[in-house]
Design an enzyme around this catalytic site. Structure first.
Site, PDB file in Angstrom:
ATOM      1  N   GLU A 117     -10.388 -30.926 -76.482  1.00 41.63           N
ATOM      2  CA  GLU A 117     -10.546 -29.550 -76.946  1.00 41.63           C
ATOM      3  C   GLU A 117      -9.949 -29.386 -78.331  1.00 41.63           C
ATOM      4  O   GLU A 117      -8.980 -30.053 -78.694  1.00 41.63           O
ATOM      5  CB  GLU A 117      -9.884 -28.581 -75.959  1.00 41.63           C
ATOM      6  CG  GLU A 117     -10.608 -28.513 -74.628  1.00 41.63           C
ATOM      7  CD  GLU A 117      -9.963 -27.569 -73.617  1.00 41.63           C
ATOM      8  OE1 GLU A 117     -10.689 -27.114 -72.714  1.00 41.63           O
ATOM      9  OE2 GLU A 117      -8.757 -27.295 -73.718  1.00 41.63           O
ATOM     10  N   CYS A 130      -6.623 -26.221 -84.677  1.00 41.52           N
ATOM     11  CA  CYS A 130      -5.741 -27.038 -83.850  1.00 41.52           C
ATOM     12  C   CYS A 130      -6.535 -28.243 -83.354  1.00 41.52           C
ATOM     13  O   CYS A 130      -7.523 -28.090 -82.634  1.00 41.52           O
ATOM     14  CB  CYS A 130      -5.214 -26.204 -82.682  1.00 41.52           C
ATOM     15  SG  CYS A 130      -4.010 -27.058 -81.653  1.00 41.52           S
ATOM     16  N   CYS A 137      -2.593 -37.235 -72.349  1.00 38.70           N
ATOM     17  CA  CYS A 137      -1.283 -37.381 -72.993  1.00 38.70           C
ATOM     18  C   CYS A 137      -0.368 -38.174 -72.069  1.00 38.70           C
ATOM     19  O   CYS A 137      -0.480 -38.083 -70.846  1.00 38.70           O
ATOM     20  CB  CYS A 137      -0.674 -36.001 -73.276  1.00 38.70           C
ATOM     21  SG  CYS A 137       0.800 -36.041 -74.312  1.00 38.70           S
ATOM     22  N   CYS A 141       5.287 -33.439 -70.514  1.00 35.56           N
ATOM     23  CA  CYS A 141       6.179 -32.297 -70.711  1.00 35.56           C
ATOM     24  C   CYS A 141       5.873 -31.281 -69.616  1.00 35.56           C
ATOM     25  O   CYS A 141       4.730 -30.892 -69.410  1.00 35.56           O
ATOM     26  CB  CYS A 141       5.985 -31.692 -72.096  1.00 35.56           C
ATOM     27  SG  CYS A 141       6.386 -32.831 -73.436  1.00 35.56           S
ATOM     28  N   CYS A 144       3.718 -28.037 -70.127  1.00 36.85           N
ATOM     29  CA  CYS A 144       2.467 -28.173 -70.884  1.00 36.85           C
ATOM     30  C   CYS A 144       1.328 -28.587 -69.975  1.00 36.85           C
ATOM     31  O   CYS A 144       1.427 -29.577 -69.247  1.00 36.85           O
ATOM     32  CB  CYS A 144       2.663 -29.205 -71.998  1.00 36.85           C
ATOM     33  SG  CYS A 144       1.174 -29.483 -72.997  1.00 36.85           S
ATOM     34  N   CYS A 370      -1.241 -22.126 -76.964  1.00 35.09           N
ATOM     35  CA  CYS A 370      -0.391 -23.307 -77.070  1.00 35.09           C
ATOM     36  C   CYS A 370       0.030 -23.802 -75.691  1.00 35.09           C
ATOM     37  O   CYS A 370       0.510 -23.041 -74.863  1.00 35.09           O
ATOM     38  CB  CYS A 370       0.845 -22.953 -77.895  1.00 35.09           C
ATOM     39  SG  CYS A 370       1.946 -24.338 -78.191  1.00 35.09           S
TER      40      CYS A 370
END
Length: 393
Positions: A117, A130, A137, A141, A144, A370
Site C-alpha cells: 500500500e 507515504c 515487515c 512492533c 503497528c 499511520c
C-alpha cells in the site's frame, strides 16, 4: 491492562525476487550508471550512451512517458531497439480509496502477485506520499498493523520509484512533453513510512531515492524526503552518507523496558545505543534536525514523567517530536491516549524548547493512517485473534 509483548526482531536476510530469464529490463528504478550500462549492453554505441541516457531519463522521469514510440527525439530504429530490450513498468493499482479528508490509499500489485500500500496525503501547500519499501515487515512492533504481516520480500528500486510515478499518474501531475513544470507540485514530499523497515532494504531504497532526487527527472530534493526507521543502528550512518535525506525515528518510549515491548528491535540496539548514533546524523547528512515519532498509547507511554524523560534523553540533538494519536485497527491491543493527556504531554515538550506538533489523523476511514497499512488480502483473511496471536500479543 496486561502489557503486550512481541517477539524480538529476527535477523533475516530477505531473498531478492528472481527476475525472469530473458525478459525485458525495466528501466524504472535503474540509477544513471545502471541505465547507461544497460543501454550499451543492448547495442547503444558507447559514444552516444551519455546523450541517449539523458534523453530517455527526461522522457521517463520528467514527462512520465511509458511508450518508447512517443520519444520523438529518438530515431525510429533506436526506439524499436529500446522496445525490444526494455520496458517502462510501474506497479498496478488494484484499488484506490479516497478518504473524506482527501487522503488517497492505493493497494498495489507488484511482481509475483504480492500487494503493498501507498498513501497520498494532501495538505495546505504540500502533498506527501507515504511509500512502502517491503512486502510485510520483520519488526513486529506491537502497536503497528503492518507488523502483524510477515515479511515476504524486499521491494526492488523500480517498485519503490514506481509508487511515486503512479501517484503522479493518478494526480495527473506530469507536464506535457516539451513543456516545463508548472512549479506547483502535488507530490512535493516523500516519506518512507509505509510498509516495511527501509533500512533493512538499504540498497534498493538508496537507488530509488537517487532516481527520485535526480534534478533532470522527478527532482525532489533530499530535504523533501524523510526516511523513517525503527532504529537499525548500523545502517543509520550509511543513510546519512549515501542518501542524505531527512531522518525520522520510530521512538515511542522513554525506557528500554517499554520500548522493548513496543519496538522489539530495541532489544538489539537499545535507547542509549540509538541516541549515540543519532547525535552524529545531522552533521553527517547536513540535515537540520531529526524527527522523533512518538505514538500516544493510553497508560503506556503518555505520562508527564515520560514527557520529561523524553526531553532529557534527546538533549543536544537537533530535533522535533511528532506526537501521533494511536490509530486503532481490528484487534489492536492499545487505546489512543485521551486528547487532554496528549496536549499536556505536548506542552511539556514544547516548553523544553522542542517543536511538538500533534499529528492530525488522516485517512482513518479507509485504514490509511499511520500504523494501519497492510495489504487488503492479508487483512481480509485473518480474524482479529489471529492477528493478535501472530504479533505475539
Amino acid at each position: 491492562m496486561t502489557a503486550p509483548t512481541a517477539p524480538i526482531t529476527q535477523d533475516v536476510l530477505t531473498i531478492p525476487r528472481k527476475l525472469p530469464e530473458g525478459g525485458r529490463t525495466n528501466i524504472v528504478g535503474l540509477t544513471r550508471d545502471q541505465l547507461r550500462a544497460a543501454l550499451i549492453a543492448a547495442g547503444t554505441p558507447e559514444k552516444q550512451a551519455k546523450m541517449r541516457l539523458g534523453q530517455i531519463w527526461q522522457w521517463v522521469y520528467h514527462w512520465g512517458v511509458r511508450d518508447f514510440a512517443a520519444m520523438t527525439n529518438l530515431a525510429k530504429d533506436y526506439r524499436a531497439l529500446l522496445a525490444e530490450h526494455f520496458e517502462i513498468s510501474v506497479p498496478d493499482i488494484v484499488t484506490r480509496q479516497i478518504s473524506a479528508d482527501g487522503t488517497r490509499k492505493y493497494l498495489l500489485r507488484i511482481a509475483g502477485g504480492h500487494e503493498v500500500e501507498a498513501v497520498y496525503i494532501p495538505e495546505e501547500g504540500r502533498g506527501t506520499l507515504c511509500v512502502s519499501s517491503q512486502v510485510g515487515c520483520t519488526l513486529t512492533c506491537s502497536f503497528c498493523h503492518t507488523g502483524t504481516q510477515k515479511l515476504v520480500r524486499n521491494l526492488t528500486a523500480g517498485e519503490i520509484v514506481g509508487q511515486v510515478m503512479l501517484a503522479r499518474d493518478d494526480l495527473d501531475e506530469w507536464p506535457e512533453p516539451g513543456e516545463g513544470s508548472t512549479g506547483e507540485r502535488l507530490v512535493s514530499n516523500i516519506v518512507l513510512m509505509g510498509m516495511g523497515e527501509p533500512l533493512y532494504n538499504f540498497d534498493n531504497v538508496r537507488d530509488a531515492m537517487k532516481v527520485v532526487m535526480d534534478g533532470e527527472g522527478i527532482a525532489l530534493g533530499r530535504r523533501r524526503i524523510t526516511l523513517s526507521t525503527s532504529g537499525v543502528v548500523p545502517e543509520i550512518a550509511r543513510c546519512a552518507e549515501e542518501i542524505g535525506c531527512q531522518l525520522a525515528i520510530s521512538f515511542h518510549a522513554t525506557t528500554d523496558a517499554v520500548r522493548d515491548r513496543l519496538v522489539p528491535i530495541n532489544k538489539k540496539w537499545n535507547i542509549e545505543t540509538l541516541l549515540t548514533t543519532l547525535r552524529d546524523y545531522p552533521k553527517l547528512s547536513n540535515s537540520e534536525r531529526i524527527t522523533f515519532e512518538y505514538v500516544m498509547l493510553k497508560d503506556v507511554n503518555d505520562s508527564d514523567a515520560d514527557a520529561r524523560r523524553l526531553v532529557r534523553l534527546i538533549a543536544g540533538i537537533p530535533a522535533k517530536i511528532n506526537l501521533i494519536p494511536f490509530n486503532e485497527w481490528p484487534g489492536a491491543p492499545y487505546e489512543r491516549s485521551d486528547w487532554e493527556r496528549i496536549e499536556a504531554f505536548a506542552d511539556i515538550v514544547y516548553k523544553a524548547g522542542y517543536a511538538s506538533p500533534i499529528r492530525t489523523p488522516r485517512g482513518e476511514d479507509i485504514m490509511a493512517a499511520c500504523g494501519q497499512l497492510k495489504s487488503a488480502t492479508e487483512r481480509a483473511r485473518k480474524p482479529a485473534r489471529e492477528i493478535a496471536a501472530q504479533a505475539g500479543l
